[in-house]
Enzyme design. Structure first.
Site, short mmCIF file in Angstrom:
data_model
loop_
_atom_site.label_atom_id
_atom_site.label_comp_id
_atom_site.label_asym_id
_atom_site.label_seq_id
_atom_site.Cartn_x
_atom_site.Cartn_y
_atom_site.Cartn_z
N TYR A 89 -12.35 -1.17 -6.72
CA TYR A 89 -11.40 -2.29 -6.65
C TYR A 89 -11.50 -2.97 -5.28
O TYR A 89 -11.55 -4.20 -5.18
CB TYR A 89 -10.00 -1.74 -6.90
CG TYR A 89 -8.86 -2.70 -6.63
CD1 TYR A 89 -8.55 -3.71 -7.53
CD2 TYR A 89 -8.07 -2.56 -5.49
CE1 TYR A 89 -7.48 -4.58 -7.29
CE2 TYR A 89 -7.00 -3.41 -5.25
CZ TYR A 89 -6.72 -4.42 -6.14
OH TYR A 89 -5.67 -5.27 -5.90
N GLU B 270 1.59 1.12 -12.83
CA GLU B 270 2.64 0.92 -11.81
C GLU B 270 2.21 1.50 -10.46
O GLU B 270 1.40 2.39 -10.38
CB GLU B 270 3.96 1.56 -12.27
CG GLU B 270 3.97 3.06 -12.39
CD GLU B 270 3.38 3.58 -13.70
OE1 GLU B 270 2.73 2.79 -14.40
OE2 GLU B 270 3.54 4.77 -13.99
N THR C 23 0.84 8.01 4.53
CA THR C 23 1.71 6.88 4.91
C THR C 23 1.26 5.56 4.26
O THR C 23 0.07 5.37 3.96
CB THR C 23 1.69 6.66 6.44
OG1 THR C 23 0.32 6.58 6.87
CG2 THR C 23 2.40 7.78 7.16
N ARG C 24 2.23 4.69 4.06
CA ARG C 24 1.98 3.35 3.54
C ARG C 24 3.08 2.42 4.04
O ARG C 24 4.14 2.86 4.46
CB ARG C 24 2.03 3.33 1.99
CG ARG C 24 0.93 4.06 1.25
CD ARG C 24 -0.44 3.41 1.44
NE ARG C 24 -1.44 4.09 0.63
CZ ARG C 24 -2.09 5.18 0.98
NH1 ARG C 24 -1.85 5.76 2.14
NH2 ARG C 24 -3.00 5.71 0.17
N ASP D 39 -8.45 -16.11 -21.53
CA ASP D 39 -9.22 -15.13 -20.78
C ASP D 39 -10.05 -15.84 -19.70
O ASP D 39 -10.99 -16.58 -20.03
CB ASP D 39 -10.13 -14.36 -21.76
CG ASP D 39 -10.85 -13.22 -21.09
OD1 ASP D 39 -10.91 -13.19 -19.84
OD2 ASP D 39 -11.36 -12.36 -21.83
N SER E 14 -6.98 -7.73 -1.06
CA SER E 14 -6.11 -6.56 -0.97
C SER E 14 -6.45 -5.72 0.25
O SER E 14 -7.60 -5.68 0.70
CB SER E 14 -6.31 -5.71 -2.23
OG SER E 14 -5.84 -4.41 -2.02
P1 NAD Z 1 -0.55 -8.02 -12.06
O1 NAD Z 1 -1.45 -7.05 -12.74
O2 NAD Z 1 0.91 -7.94 -12.35
O3 NAD Z 1 -1.04 -9.50 -12.33
C1 NAD Z 1 -2.36 -9.83 -12.59
C2 NAD Z 1 -2.38 -10.68 -13.84
O4 NAD Z 1 -3.73 -11.05 -14.12
C3 NAD Z 1 -1.85 -9.94 -15.07
O5 NAD Z 1 -0.76 -10.62 -15.65
C4 NAD Z 1 -3.04 -9.91 -16.00
O6 NAD Z 1 -2.70 -10.04 -17.38
C5 NAD Z 1 -3.85 -11.11 -15.51
N1 NAD Z 1 -5.24 -11.00 -15.93
C6 NAD Z 1 -6.05 -9.92 -15.84
N2 NAD Z 1 -7.25 -10.19 -16.40
C7 NAD Z 1 -7.19 -11.47 -16.84
C8 NAD Z 1 -8.12 -12.31 -17.50
N3 NAD Z 1 -9.35 -11.90 -17.83
N4 NAD Z 1 -7.74 -13.58 -17.81
C9 NAD Z 1 -6.50 -14.01 -17.51
N5 NAD Z 1 -5.57 -13.26 -16.88
C10 NAD Z 1 -5.92 -12.00 -16.54
O7 NAD Z 1 -0.83 -7.86 -10.48
P2 NAD Z 1 0.00 -8.39 -9.23
O8 NAD Z 1 0.62 -7.22 -8.59
O9 NAD Z 1 0.83 -9.54 -9.60
O10 NAD Z 1 -1.21 -8.84 -8.30
C11 NAD Z 1 -1.67 -10.19 -8.23
C12 NAD Z 1 -2.91 -10.26 -7.37
O11 NAD Z 1 -2.66 -9.73 -6.07
C13 NAD Z 1 -4.08 -9.46 -7.92
O12 NAD Z 1 -5.27 -10.14 -7.67
C14 NAD Z 1 -4.05 -8.18 -7.11
O13 NAD Z 1 -5.32 -7.57 -7.04
C15 NAD Z 1 -3.58 -8.70 -5.78
N6 NAD Z 1 -2.92 -7.64 -5.00
C16 NAD Z 1 -1.72 -7.17 -5.39
C17 NAD Z 1 -1.10 -6.17 -4.65
C18 NAD Z 1 0.24 -5.62 -5.03
O14 NAD Z 1 0.74 -4.76 -4.32
N7 NAD Z 1 0.87 -6.07 -6.11
C19 NAD Z 1 -1.73 -5.65 -3.51
C20 NAD Z 1 -2.97 -6.15 -3.15
C21 NAD Z 1 -3.56 -7.17 -3.89
#
Ligand code: NAD
Length: 331
Positions: free
Chosen positions: A156, A198, A225-226, A53, A125
């Protein structure tokens, strides 16, 4: 041998990234609160997978240096408490999202600085952009310089903005070498596709794949839109940004191929031979079949890639339809 640390490597982007770094010849450590990556064997994506963690400062202090006690060459901070609109826009998870992600970032940036990490990437993000610039679905403004005055439409987004500033402050005050990117809707195989966390592309694929009654529900009037960036382009953009010397960001990493959500739905339906009608949930119908209001987010959002192109001399190129077809097939 170069060494990389991927925090949050049990997740979607982190899993893909760790695997790519390992294939490049890096020794890779992943740290995640999950025991295992949801879709890969841990051994396939890294040399060492630590379940822990990152809100715990002792754990962060332990994992931030490599086994030979030398600083990591590349550290990627991707761990966050996050999900799609159904998770971050309902308000129900606000306290956890802010508290969990802020604690992770506070611990990570402090220990990275103390332990002379060579360079650290932070994933912000597009959700940090102000709501007032994203009211027009045809003309949203997500230029990097439009971030202030700040008005993200979710907690967020506020946490991301705070943590961007945190990483940049550690650069100013302690010379921590940071790279800050703002991701815009990254999607692809090996990501969450059910369960409430998701995001739109995966949810759309699931709805179309599961559809048996000739109708899928799409939140809102469908004209919002996105843009969506396929994971392979995202990784390439990240690594190019991470491995140049001059520019620390913040910079957008996204696609400029903006579509309406109904266009995304129609595209997904076109991968099948099913006859599927789109049922837009708006007004009276804004409550979904489980009785919950559908969270929508801003009216329009699109990546603005001018700064990235100027600084990196490269641009993303995988068409949305290509990425969606691969994702649909996987789901
Ligand atoms: P994800 O949720 O699949 O991955 C995040 C990981 O962090 C998860 O596996 C989760 O278990 C881990 N995590 C959460 N709390 C934790 C803790 N206390 N200790 C250890 N691990 C912990 O998300 P993702 O889509 O892979 O996104 C990765 C990063 O990119 C994130 O910071 C997200 O905010 C950012 N982001 C993603 C998107 C997107 O479209 N996927 C868009 C904007 C920003």
């Amino acid at each position: 041998m170069k060494k990389a640390l991927v925090l949050g490597g049990g997740g979607f982007i982190g899993g893909h990234l760790a695997k790519k770094l390992k294939n490049e010849g890096f020794w890779v450590r992943v740290v995640d609160i999950k025991n295992n990556h949801d879709f890969w064997n841990n051994d396939d994506i890294c040399d060492e997978y630590i379940c822990g963690d990152l809100r715990d400062p002792d754990l962060v202090s332990e994992v931030i240096t490599s086994p030979d006690s030398n600083p990591f060459d590349e550290v990627y901070q991707l761990a966050a408490d996050m999900g799609g609109a159904g998770y971050i826009f309902t308000g129900e998870n606000d306290a956890n999202v802010m508290h969990n992600s802020a604690l992770i970032n506070l611990n990570v940036v402090f220990e990275a600085s103390k332990n002379n990490v060579k360079r650290i990437f932070y994933s912000s993000s597009a959700c940090m952009y102000p709501e007032h610039n994203q009211m027009d679905s045809n003309n949203p403004n997500c230029e990097e310089s439009s971030a202030y005055p700040a008005e993200p439409d979710s907690e967020y987004g506020w946490e991301k903005l705070f943590s961007e500033r945190l990483f940049l402050a550690f650069n100013r005050n302690y010379n921590l070498d940071v790279r800050v990117a703002r991701f815009h809707n990254i999607f692809g195989p090996m990501g969450t596709w059910t369960g409430g966390k998701e995001k739109a592309p995966a949810a759309m694929c699931r709805k179309v794949a599961e559809c048996i009654n000739g109708e899928i529900e799409v939140w809102g009037d469908g004209l919002q839109t996105r843009s969506f960036l396929y994971i392979d382009d995202c990784l390439e953009a990240m690594l190019r940004f991470m491995r140049q010397e001059d520019f620390m960001g913040p910079v957008n990493i996204g696609s400029e191929e903006m579509v309406t959500i109904n266009q995304l739905a129609e595209m997904t339906i076109s991968f099948t031979d099913k006859k599927i009608k789109i049922n837009n949930l708006e007004g009276q119908k804004f409550i979904d079949k489980y009785g919950f209001p559908c969270p929508l987010g801003v009216r329009g959002r699109n990546s603005d890639n001018r700064l990235y192109k100027e600084k990196m001399g490269w641009e993303v190129s995988i068409p949305l339809v290509e990425g969606m077809r691969k994702t649909f097939k996987w789901i």
